[in-house]
Design an enzyme around this catalytic site. Structure first.
Site, PDB file in Angstrom:
ATOM      1  N   ARG A 127      28.793  56.197 -32.899  1.00  0.00           N
ATOM      2  CA  ARG A 127      28.031  55.220 -33.684  1.00  0.00           C
ATOM      3  C   ARG A 127      28.152  55.501 -35.178  1.00  0.00           C
ATOM      4  NH1 ARG A 127      22.697  56.715 -30.424  1.00  0.00           N
ATOM      5  NH2 ARG A 127      24.324  56.973 -28.863  1.00  0.00           N
ATOM      6  N   LYS A 170      29.382  69.783 -25.988  1.00  0.00           N
ATOM      7  CA  LYS A 170      29.239  69.299 -24.613  1.00  0.00           C
ATOM      8  C   LYS A 170      29.436  70.448 -23.635  1.00  0.00           C
ATOM      9  CE  LYS A 170      31.084  64.607 -25.282  1.00  0.00           C
ATOM     10  NZ  LYS A 170      29.916  63.839 -24.825  1.00  0.00           N
TER      11      LYS A 170
HETATM   12  N1  BES Z   1      31.879  59.872 -26.069  1.00  0.00           N
HETATM   13  C1  BES Z   1      30.551  60.035 -25.653  1.00  0.00           C
HETATM   14  C2  BES Z   1      30.115  59.060 -24.582  1.00  0.00           C
HETATM   15  C3  BES Z   1      30.829  59.101 -23.263  1.00  0.00           C
HETATM   16  C4  BES Z   1      30.244  59.697 -22.166  1.00  0.00           C
HETATM   17  C5  BES Z   1      32.041  58.485 -23.101  1.00  0.00           C
HETATM   18  C6  BES Z   1      30.877  59.699 -20.946  1.00  0.00           C
HETATM   19  C7  BES Z   1      32.692  58.479 -21.882  1.00  0.00           C
HETATM   20  C8  BES Z   1      32.097  59.087 -20.801  1.00  0.00           C
HETATM   21  C9  BES Z   1      29.603  59.875 -26.836  1.00  0.00           C
HETATM   22  O1  BES Z   1      30.126  60.225 -28.073  1.00  0.00           O
HETATM   23  C10 BES Z   1      28.430  60.761 -26.589  1.00  0.00           C
HETATM   24  O2  BES Z   1      28.623  61.932 -26.469  1.00  0.00           O
HETATM   25  N2  BES Z   1      27.255  60.171 -26.497  1.00  0.00           N
HETATM   26  C11 BES Z   1      26.055  60.919 -26.254  1.00  0.00           C
HETATM   27  C12 BES Z   1      24.937  60.291 -27.053  1.00  0.00           C
HETATM   28  C13 BES Z   1      23.674  61.087 -27.039  1.00  0.00           C
HETATM   29  C14 BES Z   1      23.845  62.391 -27.776  1.00  0.00           C
HETATM   30  C15 BES Z   1      22.587  60.249 -27.669  1.00  0.00           C
HETATM   31  C16 BES Z   1      25.753  60.857 -24.760  1.00  0.00           C
HETATM   32  O3  BES Z   1      25.974  59.824 -24.152  1.00  0.00           O
HETATM   33  O4  BES Z   1      25.330  61.870 -24.223  1.00  0.00           O
HETATM   34 ZN    ZN Z   2      29.905  62.316 -28.446  1.00  0.00          ZN
END
Ligand code: BES
Ligand code: ZN
Ligand code: ZN
Length: 512
Positions: free
Chosen positions: A353, A279
């Site tokens: 997931r 990230k």
């Molecule tokens: N933990 C994150 C989602 C999240 C985002 C939680 C903001 C709380 C606040 C999750 O694991 C994630 O990173 N999801 C990705 C999915 C994508 C790669 C398809 C996302 O939302 O960017």
């Molecule tokens: Zn994530």
């Protein structure tokens, strides 16, 4: 803090601050408890209303000195807003406003005079207790010295029972409010605490402690247990971290409850760096809260046990860190889930997931549940779609979704349904494995997350709650200080209670 119901005349309650709740009206209702109190006060409240210094707008306050006319040193006027906008949530908010105002004054005792309304006394007691205890929440554990101006001396909180109010009903509501608020504040503590303390082993220990003080049974699978159950997806996410993963199982099995259980599943990612698909640095620290679904499940289970919920409920929390390393899962890797399905990992940041896939499969295989509800901070896309005021809801159990909608209105933890049409499942077809963990393109990110989870529940009725937007707030709200909200606990407990005949209560409004 313990909230105590006291039956007494308002003028005789000897506290530092007596909080009085008033609607946005120019005059006091004649013969009301407040009007009678104001006679003792020599019309001081009346004067305040006439001066226009106190509007009665929701969450407005004014402080009235009592000058020894009554036992309390000060009366705090707290606005309830317009009568027709009055709901149970108004009571929660106003109660939090009163409690935090008393704390700011640096006093040690406060008493609330509940407003006259057509809400049942139990509900009033619960709402006032929830509001106060949730509003007073802070996490001081990591501060070595009190904050500037921190003069938190508040130790006693009373709710005054007057006239014909049944003290017992008020008390049982207060007790329910206390149980729920403590569960929510525990979950907030877990989500607000840093990842170097709250790791998977810590969550497991917390679950064991909850079981030790309640009737819940707790079992934790370690890496060997996960291998035995062939939880390839959870193990795949965890392999990049030095912290071992944990799979937490908490069971509430009241005597005589024979039916298939409800299984709750909570995402317990104690820190989500994104892994190899790392990230951006900005706000990455917030990803310590990626276990908020898991924390909610621990809170729900604790509350159900303490409330003596009559049905079987199982809570599952798959817990792991998601970090990049030489051992970490890589884009292109293929993992085999407990269900046998193979998953191509396209993006290691879509790890929630993956760990949920094994938990859902475990729920189906081990418990043959009547219904599964999962809570997960799953997608950034749900924050884009719904912001922080509604949880995204998807699923196959229409009756449970209706219940959650109603419970969402009641608890002010609202949910909003997104469609899970068959067509969305096409987006997760993989060229090399059965499915892949992200969709082709960026469309409908939250729904694609739901479509992925659906692959692991088979025919079991199921609801997915994406709490990524609601688990955390950047602004202070009356009973939700900024940071972790503890969302999902009051929502689920209400929805589960509504499943049991005879406990469903209509949502009442404040009318007088
Ligand atoms: N933990 C994150 C989602 C999240 C985002 C939680 C903001 C709380 C606040 C999750 O694991 C994630 O990173 N999801 C990705 C999915 C994508 C790669 C398809 C996302 O939302 O960017
Ligand atoms: Zn994530
Ligand atoms: Zn995550």
């Amino acid at each position: 803090m313990q909230v105590v119901v006291k039956r007494d005349k308002p003028e005789r309650v000897a506290v530092d601050v007596l909080a009085v709740f008033l609607r946005q009206e120019k005059s006091l209702t004649p013969k009301s408890v407040v009007a009678q109190l104001d006679v003792r006060l020599g019309g001081r409240i009346r004067d305040y209303l006439d001066s226009g210094d106190f509007s009665g707008a929701l969450n407005s306050t004014a402080l009235v000195r009592t000058g020894a006319t009554i036992q309390a040193s000060r009366v705090l006027l707290v606005g309830l807003g317009k009568a027709d906008a009055g709901t149970i949530d108004v009571l929660r908010q106003a109660s939090a406003t009163a409690a935090t105002a008393a704390r700011r004054l640096g006093v040690s005792s406060v008493a609330f005079l509940p407003p006259p309304c057509d809400i049942a006394p139990g509900e009033v007691g619960q709402a006032l207790t929830e509001g106060a205890l949730l509003g007073l929440y802070t996490l001081k554990k990591y501060k070595t010295a009190p904050e500037n101006g921190d003069k938190d001396h508040l130790r006693e909180l009373y709710i005054v029972a007057t006239g014909s109010t049944t003290q017992r009903a008020l008390e049982s509501g207060v007790q329910r409010g206390q149980i729920l608020a403590e569960a929510v504040n525990m979950a907030r503590d877990l989500s607000n605490s840093p990842g170097n303390e709250v790791n998977p082993s810590y969550l497991a220990k917390q679950a064991q402690e909850i079981a030790a003080k309640t009737t819940l049974r707790c079992h934790v699978l370690d890496v060997d247990g996960m291998r035995e159950h062939q939880m390839g997806c959870l193990l795949g996410v965890a392999q990049g971290s030095n912290q071992p993963p944990a799979f937490i199982i908490l069971e509430h099995a009241p005597q005589g409850a024979q039916e298939k259980p409800i299984v709750l599943v909570g995402k317990g990612l104690t820190f989500d760096s994104g892994g190899i698909s790392i990230k951006p640095a900005a706000n990455m620290e917030d990803m310590k809260m990626d276990m908020s679904g898991g924390a909610a499940v621990l809170g729900i289970m604790q509350a159900l046990a303490q409330l003596g919920y009559p049905r079987r409920v199982v809570g599952l929390v798959p817990s792991s860190e998601n970090l990049p390393s030489g051992n970490a899962v890589k884009p292109g890797d293929i993992l085999r889930a407990m269900s046998g399905k193979t998953v191509e990992v396209i993006n290691t940041d879509a790890e929630g997931r993956l760990i949920l896939a094994d938990a859902l499969a475990y729920a189906v295989q081990e418990f043959k549940p009547a219904c599964i509800v999962d809570l997960a901070t799953l997608t950034g896309a749900v924050v884009v779609a719904l912001g922080s005021h509604a949880t995204g809801m998807m699923g196959t159990d229409k009756a449970m979704m209706d219940r959650l909608r109603t419970a969402g209105e009641y608890s002010a933890e609202r949910v909003w349904e997104l469609p899970l049409f068959e067509e969305y499942s096409k987006q997760i077809k993989s060229d090399f494995a059965d499915i892949k963990n992200v969709g082709s393109g960026r469309e409908a990110g939250s729904i694609v997350g739901g479509a992925f989870l659906k692959e692991f529940v088979g025919d079991t009725p199921w609801v997915h709650l994406d709490i990524a937007g609601t688990a955390w707030t950047r602004e202070n709200r009356p009973y939700i200080p900024k940071g972790a909200t503890g969302v999902g606990i009051r929502l689920l407990v209400k929805a589960l209670e509504d499943m049991v005949e005879g406990t469903a209560q209509p949502t009442a409004t404040v009318t007088t």
